[in-house]
Design a protein around this motif. Sequence first.
Motif, PDB file in Angstrom:
ATOM      1  N   ILE A 135     -28.991  68.768  -5.685  1.00 32.85           N
ATOM      2  CA  ILE A 135     -28.932  67.364  -5.248  1.00 32.85           C
ATOM      3  C   ILE A 135     -27.635  66.728  -5.726  1.00 32.85           C
ATOM      4  N   GLN A 136     -27.246  67.006  -6.955  1.00 36.84           N
ATOM      5  CA  GLN A 136     -26.001  66.451  -7.493  1.00 36.84           C
ATOM      6  C   GLN A 136     -24.798  66.952  -6.694  1.00 36.84           C
ATOM      7  N   LYS A 137     -24.792  68.246  -6.363  1.00 38.08           N
ATOM      8  CA  LYS A 137     -23.685  68.798  -5.572  1.00 38.08           C
ATOM      9  C   LYS A 137     -23.634  68.174  -4.182  1.00 38.08           C
ATOM     10  N   ILE A 161     -29.280  61.980   0.558  1.00 32.74           N
ATOM     11  CA  ILE A 161     -30.436  62.769   0.141  1.00 32.74           C
ATOM     12  C   ILE A 161     -31.654  62.199   0.872  1.00 32.74           C
ATOM     13  N   THR A 162     -31.976  62.800   2.015  1.00 35.04           N
ATOM     14  CA  THR A 162     -33.076  62.322   2.850  1.00 35.04           C
ATOM     15  C   THR A 162     -34.377  63.022   2.480  1.00 35.04           C
ATOM     16  N   LYS A 163     -35.481  62.474   2.969  1.00 31.78           N
ATOM     17  CA  LYS A 163     -36.780  63.102   2.721  1.00 31.78           C
ATOM     18  C   LYS A 163     -36.829  64.506   3.313  1.00 31.78           C
ATOM     19  N   GLN A 164     -36.235  64.661   4.509  1.00 35.94           N
ATOM     20  CA  GLN A 164     -36.248  65.988   5.134  1.00 35.94           C
ATOM     21  C   GLN A 164     -35.404  66.983   4.340  1.00 35.94           C
ATOM     22  N   ARG A 165     -34.257  66.556   3.840  1.00 40.60           N
ATOM     23  CA  ARG A 165     -33.440  67.462   3.023  1.00 40.60           C
ATOM     24  C   ARG A 165     -34.178  67.860   1.750  1.00 40.60           C
ATOM     25  N   LEU A 166     -34.840  66.903   1.115  1.00 37.77           N
ATOM     26  CA  LEU A 166     -35.608  67.209  -0.095  1.00 37.77           C
ATOM     27  C   LEU A 166     -36.742  68.182   0.212  1.00 37.77           C
ATOM     28  N   MET A 167     -37.422  67.973   1.351  1.00 36.45           N
ATOM     29  CA  MET A 167     -38.511  68.859   1.733  1.00 36.45           C
ATOM     30  C   MET A 167     -37.980  70.274   1.971  1.00 36.45           C
ATOM     31  N   LEU A 168     -36.854  70.392   2.677  1.00 39.94           N
ATOM     32  CA  LEU A 168     -36.272  71.709   2.930  1.00 39.94           C
ATOM     33  C   LEU A 168     -35.853  72.388   1.630  1.00 39.94           C
ATOM     34  N   LEU A 169     -35.282  71.614   0.726  1.00 40.27           N
ATOM     35  CA  LEU A 169     -34.888  72.162  -0.567  1.00 40.27           C
ATOM     36  C   LEU A 169     -36.111  72.671  -1.329  1.00 40.27           C
ATOM     37  N   ASP A 170     -37.198  71.912  -1.296  1.00 38.59           N
ATOM     38  CA  ASP A 170     -38.440  72.351  -1.947  1.00 38.59           C
ATOM     39  C   ASP A 170     -38.955  73.651  -1.337  1.00 38.59           C
ATOM     40  N   GLU A 209     -43.803  67.344  11.566  1.00 42.96           N
ATOM     41  CA  GLU A 209     -43.614  67.735  12.961  1.00 42.96           C
ATOM     42  C   GLU A 209     -42.379  67.093  13.587  1.00 42.96           C
ATOM     43  N   LYS A 210     -41.767  66.134  12.916  1.00 41.60           N
ATOM     44  CA  LYS A 210     -40.580  65.465  13.447  1.00 41.60           C
ATOM     45  C   LYS A 210     -39.296  66.250  13.171  1.00 41.60           C
ATOM     46  N   ILE A 211     -39.376  67.255  12.304  1.00 38.96           N
ATOM     47  CA  ILE A 211     -38.168  67.998  11.942  1.00 38.96           C
ATOM     48  C   ILE A 211     -37.784  68.954  13.074  1.00 38.96           C
ATOM     49  N   GLY A 212     -36.510  69.053  13.333  1.00 37.09           N
ATOM     50  CA  GLY A 212     -36.015  69.949  14.365  1.00 37.09           C
ATOM     51  C   GLY A 212     -35.364  71.170  13.762  1.00 37.09           C
TER      52      GLY A 212
END
Length: 136
Positions: A7-9, A17-26, A48-51
């Motif tokens: 996240i820092q990088k 830092i979006t919710k979708q990026r955090l979810m993908l990182l998790d 279901e909104k993620i592409g």
Amino acid sequence: MQKEIVIQKLKEKGYRITKQRLMLLDIILEEDCSCCKEIYYKAYAKDEKIGSATVYRMINTLEEIGAISRKNMYKIECGLESEEENACTIELDDNTVIALSAKNWNHIIQAGLRSCGYLNEQKVRSVTAKTCSNAG
């Protein structure tokens, strides 16, 4: 710990830092995914909104900042010889906090493995750790 470093990088490179990026990182950190498609299916099950393009862009972004390597099957990398501080933070039961660089953390792991008889002349190539809330 790895999540915070990534996240820092991302922030340093100007990424939001979006919710979708955090979810993908998790998903990348917690799951054993072998390809972008697999990451996409796991992400789609949660949102279901993620592409698929979002997943591919995130993978490319993580690769660009050096956080992942496709040769390591989308596992977060932490340069074991890096002098970057706070690659590993250890909290003791007396609230003492020890922040280690990746190089120091690697040295400690190798010394521990060697003293327990798990390591001879080999060198540690990578370490995958799960977060422990109560490792006592």
